[in-house]
Design a protein around this motif. Structure first.
Motif, PDB file in Angstrom:
ATOM      1  N   GLU A  45       0.827  -1.215   0.000  1.00 22.49           N
ATOM      2  CA  GLU A  45       0.000   0.000   0.000  1.00 22.49           C
ATOM      3  C   GLU A  45       0.855   1.258   0.000  1.00 22.49           C
ATOM      4  O   GLU A  45       1.799   1.389   0.779  1.00 22.49           O
ATOM      5  CB  GLU A  45      -0.902   0.013   1.241  1.00 22.49           C
ATOM      6  CG  GLU A  45      -1.768   1.259   1.351  1.00 22.49           C
ATOM      7  CD  GLU A  45      -2.442   1.394   2.700  1.00 22.49           C
ATOM      8  OE1 GLU A  45      -3.178   2.377   2.904  1.00 22.49           O
ATOM      9  OE2 GLU A  45      -2.222   0.523   3.571  1.00 22.49           O
ATOM     10  N   PRO A  47       0.713   5.289   0.718  1.00 20.82           N
ATOM     11  CA  PRO A  47      -0.144   6.312   1.306  1.00 20.82           C
ATOM     12  C   PRO A  47      -0.650   7.264   0.218  1.00 20.82           C
ATOM     13  O   PRO A  47      -0.031   7.402  -0.842  1.00 20.82           O
ATOM     14  CB  PRO A  47       0.781   7.058   2.265  1.00 20.82           C
ATOM     15  CG  PRO A  47       1.985   6.201   2.420  1.00 20.82           C
ATOM     16  CD  PRO A  47       2.100   5.392   1.171  1.00 20.82           C
ATOM     17  N   PHE A  76       0.423   8.799   5.702  1.00 22.44           N
ATOM     18  CA  PHE A  76       0.181   8.139   6.986  1.00 22.44           C
ATOM     19  C   PHE A  76       0.334   9.118   8.154  1.00 22.44           C
ATOM     20  O   PHE A  76       0.687   8.718   9.273  1.00 22.44           O
ATOM     21  CB  PHE A  76       1.117   6.939   7.191  1.00 22.44           C
ATOM     22  CG  PHE A  76       0.893   5.787   6.256  1.00 22.44           C
ATOM     23  CD1 PHE A  76      -0.373   5.500   5.758  1.00 22.44           C
ATOM     24  CD2 PHE A  76       1.944   4.967   5.873  1.00 22.44           C
ATOM     25  CE1 PHE A  76      -0.583   4.412   4.912  1.00 22.44           C
ATOM     26  CE2 PHE A  76       1.740   3.879   5.016  1.00 22.44           C
ATOM     27  CZ  PHE A  76       0.476   3.607   4.532  1.00 22.44           C
ATOM     28  N   ASP A  78       2.575  11.345   8.716  1.00 20.55           N
ATOM     29  CA  ASP A  78       3.975  11.392   9.118  1.00 20.55           C
ATOM     30  C   ASP A  78       4.609  12.711   8.678  1.00 20.55           C
ATOM     31  O   ASP A  78       4.031  13.480   7.907  1.00 20.55           O
ATOM     32  CB  ASP A  78       4.694  10.206   8.461  1.00 20.55           C
ATOM     33  CG  ASP A  78       6.009   9.879   9.116  1.00 20.55           C
ATOM     34  OD1 ASP A  78       6.350  10.497  10.133  1.00 20.55           O
ATOM     35  OD2 ASP A  78       6.711   8.992   8.583  1.00 20.55           O
ATOM     36  N   PHE A 160       6.671   0.478  12.469  1.00 18.43           N
ATOM     37  CA  PHE A 160       5.991   0.855  11.224  1.00 18.43           C
ATOM     38  C   PHE A 160       5.012  -0.232  10.807  1.00 18.43           C
ATOM     39  O   PHE A 160       3.852   0.057  10.469  1.00 18.43           O
ATOM     40  CB  PHE A 160       7.017   1.100  10.115  1.00 18.43           C
ATOM     41  CG  PHE A 160       6.388   1.285   8.754  1.00 18.43           C
ATOM     42  CD1 PHE A 160       5.806   2.488   8.398  1.00 18.43           C
ATOM     43  CD2 PHE A 160       6.355   0.229   7.840  1.00 18.43           C
ATOM     44  CE1 PHE A 160       5.206   2.654   7.162  1.00 18.43           C
ATOM     45  CE2 PHE A 160       5.754   0.387   6.605  1.00 18.43           C
ATOM     46  CZ  PHE A 160       5.181   1.602   6.268  1.00 18.43           C
ATOM     47  N   TYR A 161       5.445  -1.483  10.817  1.00 19.64           N
ATOM     48  CA  TYR A 161       4.570  -2.571  10.375  1.00 19.64           C
ATOM     49  C   TYR A 161       3.418  -2.797  11.345  1.00 19.64           C
ATOM     50  O   TYR A 161       2.333  -3.235  10.931  1.00 19.64           O
ATOM     51  CB  TYR A 161       5.380  -3.840  10.161  1.00 19.64           C
ATOM     52  CG  TYR A 161       6.210  -3.784   8.896  1.00 19.64           C
ATOM     53  CD1 TYR A 161       5.601  -3.872   7.652  1.00 19.64           C
ATOM     54  CD2 TYR A 161       7.583  -3.600   8.940  1.00 19.64           C
ATOM     55  CE1 TYR A 161       6.344  -3.801   6.474  1.00 19.64           C
ATOM     56  CE2 TYR A 161       8.337  -3.526   7.779  1.00 19.64           C
ATOM     57  CZ  TYR A 161       7.711  -3.621   6.549  1.00 19.64           C
ATOM     58  OH  TYR A 161       8.452  -3.535   5.390  1.00 19.64           O
ATOM     59  N   MET A 163       1.800  -0.448  12.740  1.00 14.03           N
ATOM     60  CA  MET A 163       0.816   0.582  12.392  1.00 14.03           C
ATOM     61  C   MET A 163       0.276   0.420  10.978  1.00 14.03           C
ATOM     62  O   MET A 163      -0.878   0.762  10.700  1.00 14.03           O
ATOM     63  CB  MET A 163       1.453   1.975  12.543  1.00 14.03           C
ATOM     64  CG  MET A 163       1.765   2.372  13.969  1.00 14.03           C
ATOM     65  SD  MET A 163       2.431   4.053  14.084  1.00 14.03           S
ATOM     66  CE  MET A 163       4.091   3.820  13.430  1.00 14.03           C
ATOM     67  N   HIS A 164       1.098  -0.116  10.058  1.00 12.78           N
ATOM     68  CA  HIS A 164       0.731  -0.156   8.643  1.00 12.78           C
ATOM     69  C   HIS A 164       1.065  -1.527   8.052  1.00 12.78           C
ATOM     70  O   HIS A 164       1.958  -1.660   7.211  1.00 12.78           O
ATOM     71  CB  HIS A 164       1.464   0.951   7.879  1.00 12.78           C
ATOM     72  CG  HIS A 164       1.338   2.295   8.517  1.00 12.78           C
ATOM     73  ND1 HIS A 164       0.156   2.988   8.567  1.00 12.78           N
ATOM     74  CD2 HIS A 164       2.266   3.067   9.159  1.00 12.78           C
ATOM     75  CE1 HIS A 164       0.342   4.137   9.198  1.00 12.78           C
ATOM     76  NE2 HIS A 164       1.613   4.199   9.579  1.00 12.78           N
ATOM     77  N   THR A 166      -0.245  -3.379   5.815  1.00 15.94           N
ATOM     78  CA  THR A 166      -0.453  -3.613   4.386  1.00 15.94           C
ATOM     79  C   THR A 166       0.525  -2.819   3.522  1.00 15.94           C
ATOM     80  O   THR A 166       0.481  -2.910   2.298  1.00 15.94           O
ATOM     81  CB  THR A 166      -1.887  -3.263   3.969  1.00 15.94           C
ATOM     82  OG1 THR A 166      -2.140  -1.879   4.255  1.00 15.94           O
ATOM     83  CG2 THR A 166      -2.899  -4.113   4.722  1.00 15.94           C
ATOM     84  N   SER A 167       1.401  -2.059   4.156  1.00 12.23           N
ATOM     85  CA  SER A 167       2.418  -1.310   3.419  1.00 12.23           C
ATOM     86  C   SER A 167       3.766  -1.992   3.623  1.00 12.23           C
ATOM     87  O   SER A 167       3.856  -3.072   4.205  1.00 12.23           O
ATOM     88  CB  SER A 167       2.451   0.147   3.882  1.00 12.23           C
ATOM     89  OG  SER A 167       3.316   0.921   3.071  1.00 12.23           O
ATOM     90  N   LYS A 172       6.892   2.960   1.692  1.00 12.50           N
ATOM     91  CA  LYS A 172       6.876   4.215   2.454  1.00 12.50           C
ATOM     92  C   LYS A 172       8.025   5.122   2.045  1.00 12.50           C
ATOM     93  O   LYS A 172       7.860   6.336   1.882  1.00 12.50           O
ATOM     94  CB  LYS A 172       6.944   3.919   3.953  1.00 12.50           C
ATOM     95  CG  LYS A 172       6.840   5.178   4.839  1.00 12.50           C
ATOM     96  CD  LYS A 172       5.520   5.905   4.621  1.00 12.50           C
ATOM     97  CE  LYS A 172       5.211   6.892   5.742  1.00 12.50           C
ATOM     98  NZ  LYS A 172       6.080   8.074   5.753  1.00 12.50           N
TER      99      LYS A 172
END
Length: 346
Positions: A45, A47, A76, A78, A160-161, A163-164, A166-167, A172
């Motif tokens: 994914e 952002p 995201f 950030d 990071f993973y 929180m996200h 699917t990315s 990122k």
């Protein structure tokens, strides 16, 4: 697309499969679409783009440039922290400059390693390019510099993973670098048609990854950043790790004995963007230079078929994981050729 890792390790470099006949450029368009689809699947994914809204934190006048400490928005929710180096002594010059996105290697200091007096030996390419008349933007990647997660060491991607999921870290970083291009392109003293990217190691492969996603990159330099799955003694460097996990799904592929792409295919997404690649034959991090050479020869054939043979420069030398002065000099001349000379001659 799937390649058996055992086949790659036998020296079978995937062909870019476009032929040499009339219509090869069209055939490459179809092949490119297949490679990009596979790559995007593993990058995960992205952002949504956001307005960077740069904020100046501090301005310092250095001997041959102005250094601006910036912070700007990215996906995201950030923020990216970065150094902007402006040639001369005016923080808002009237001239139009070519620009460089200077991407740092795997070092905890992040942007400072390429764009400040803290830079290690052979890493100050941001400073050196500012001295040559480029506006330079050197951002921190996630997990480095001012973007290390609280309570974590540098280059720990687990938060990071969490929180996200699917990315990916690669996705990122690519998104953040595109936000950085937005910042550079909007500066009134930058010629947005003359933006390049340069990096060593982590920054090197980020550079050509970015060039494949964003045509605003008009020339790219990678130092010790190109490596293949073929011949790699540690192919899971790209997968799920305790440390910096680039593309976690790669680990699943490796456990099944295959990989979904090879890295000269990813570099080919940037073609025919001018591309300078340097690799050291005594590189202990990427020791499998023979496989890289075969893959880059295949990339060279693509550039030739596309009528852009002069846009690819590949150098190998008896050096370690480093960006030596003679190679930096050649790299800067390459950038000058594609970002300065063509305009001056015109």
């Amino acid at each position: 697309m799937k390649y058996r890792l055992s086949d790659l390790n036998e020296g079978n470099v995937p062909k870019l499969a476009i032929g040499k006949e009339a219509g090869a450029a069209e055939a490459w368009g179809q092949r490119r679409a297949e490679i990009e689809a596979a790559w995007r699947e593993y990058v995960g994914e992205f952002p949504a783009p956001v307005d960077p809204q740069p904020e100046i934190l501090k301005t310092v006048r250095e001997p041959n440039h102005v250094r601006v400490h910036l912070r700007y928005a990215t996906g995201f929710g950030d923020k990216v922290t970065a150094y902007l180096l402006i040639p001369g002594d005016d923080p808002a010059p009237q001239s139009l400059f070519p620009a460089i996105l200077a991407l740092h290697p795997t070092h905890a200091s992040g942007k400072a390693d390429v764009a400040s007096s803290e830079a290690r030996a052979n890493r100050a390419y941001g400073l050196e390019l500012a001295a040559r008349g480029y506006v330079v933007l050197a951002p921190d990647t996630i997990t480095a510099g001012e973007r290390i997660y609280e309570g974590e060491e540098a280059f720990r991607t687990a938060p990071f993973y969490a929180m996200h999921p699917t990315s990916t870290a690669v996705g990122k970083m690519l998104h953040d670098h595109r936000q950085s291009l937005d910042v550079l392109s909007a500066l009134p003293f930058v010629d947005a048609t003359r933006i390049g990217a340069i990096g060593h190691s982590l920054g090197g492969y980020n550079g050509f990854f970015l060039a494949g996603f964003d045509r605003r990159v008009k020339a790219v330099v990678s130092s010790c950043g190109f490596a293949t799955f073929a011949g790699d003694p540690d192919p899971n460097r790209w997968g799920q790790r305790d440390w910096f996990s680039h593309l976690p799904r790669i680990s699943e592929c490796l456990s099944s004995g295959y990989v979904p792409f090879e890295y000269h295919e990813i570099a080919a997404l940037a073609a025919p963007t001018p591309f300078f690649n340097w690799s050291g034959m005594s590189d202990r991090i990427f020791p499998h230079w023979q496989s890289a050479a075969k893959a880059l020869a295949e990339l060279g054939e693509l550039y030739r078929v596309l009528g852009a043979e002069d846009r690819l420069e590949v150098l190998f030398g008896n050096s370690g994981h480093d960006f030596p002065p003679t190679i930096r000099k050649a790299a800067y001349a390459f950038l000058d050729r594609w970002l300065k000379d063509a305009v001056e001659e015109g």
